[in-house]
Design an enzyme around this catalytic site. Sequence first.
Site, PDB file in Angstrom:
ATOM      1  N   CYS A   1       8.576   0.010   0.403  1.00  9.20           N
ATOM      2  CA  CYS A   1       7.162  -0.297   0.573  1.00  9.20           C
ATOM      3  C   CYS A   1       6.329   0.336  -0.547  1.00  9.20           C
ATOM      4  CB  CYS A   1       6.708   0.144   1.964  1.00  9.20           C
ATOM      5  SG  CYS A   1       5.148  -0.571   2.497  1.00  9.20           S
ATOM      6  N   HIS A   2       5.418   1.247  -0.231  1.00 10.11           N
ATOM      7  CA  HIS A   2       4.615   1.941  -1.228  1.00 10.11           C
ATOM      8  C   HIS A   2       5.322   3.192  -1.767  1.00 10.11           C
ATOM      9  CE1 HIS A   2       1.445  -0.507   0.617  1.00 10.11           C
ATOM     10  NE2 HIS A   2       0.708  -0.261  -0.443  1.00 10.11           N
TER      11      HIS A   2
END
Length: 191
Positions: A112-113
């Site tokens: 994800c991030h």
Amino acid sequence: MTKRAENRTLAILATDGFEQVELTSPKEAIENAGGTCKIVSPNDQRIQGNKHREHGDWFDVDVKLDEAKAEDFDALLIPGGLFNPDALRRNSKALAFASAFFEQKKPVFSICHGPQVLISAGLVNGRKMTGFSAIQQDLKNAGAVVTDEPVVVDEGLVTSRNPDDLGQFNAKIVEEICEGKHAAQRESVTA
């Protein structure tokens, strides 16, 4: 059930605001394979997850970042979420901790991030990667070779996009931690 990951320990680098399932699902996969997971954090005692944008559960910190050493672990996981990577990427000890896994040729997993931490540590140039759609351009700008796939594997660096990809991501995490060190694992490719 095989215990393929027995005697393997995964460091999970996280602080408040991590996407909860991106920590709990890989942790469960490693533990189901016989491995151990330790939450490493700049926080002293507990960190709080997020379930999307809502506050999630609290988790005990196993090892304070100030005391953590990459040589005590077999691999590193950096979960995403909006706040977790943003805080970690501004923490010089977190960046040094992540870099040490690359230096020691150990597997690194990020979803994800989470790859934003690797960007700030200068570890993505020339690496094949993916991440959440909103950070894919950031990865490209930092020199990564980005594809929009559920999981991308590049010599011990395993990245994934979002919680929908956790099944494939978790399978690769178990596979890579069992393989151990990767001779071709590198910090980045110089131009």
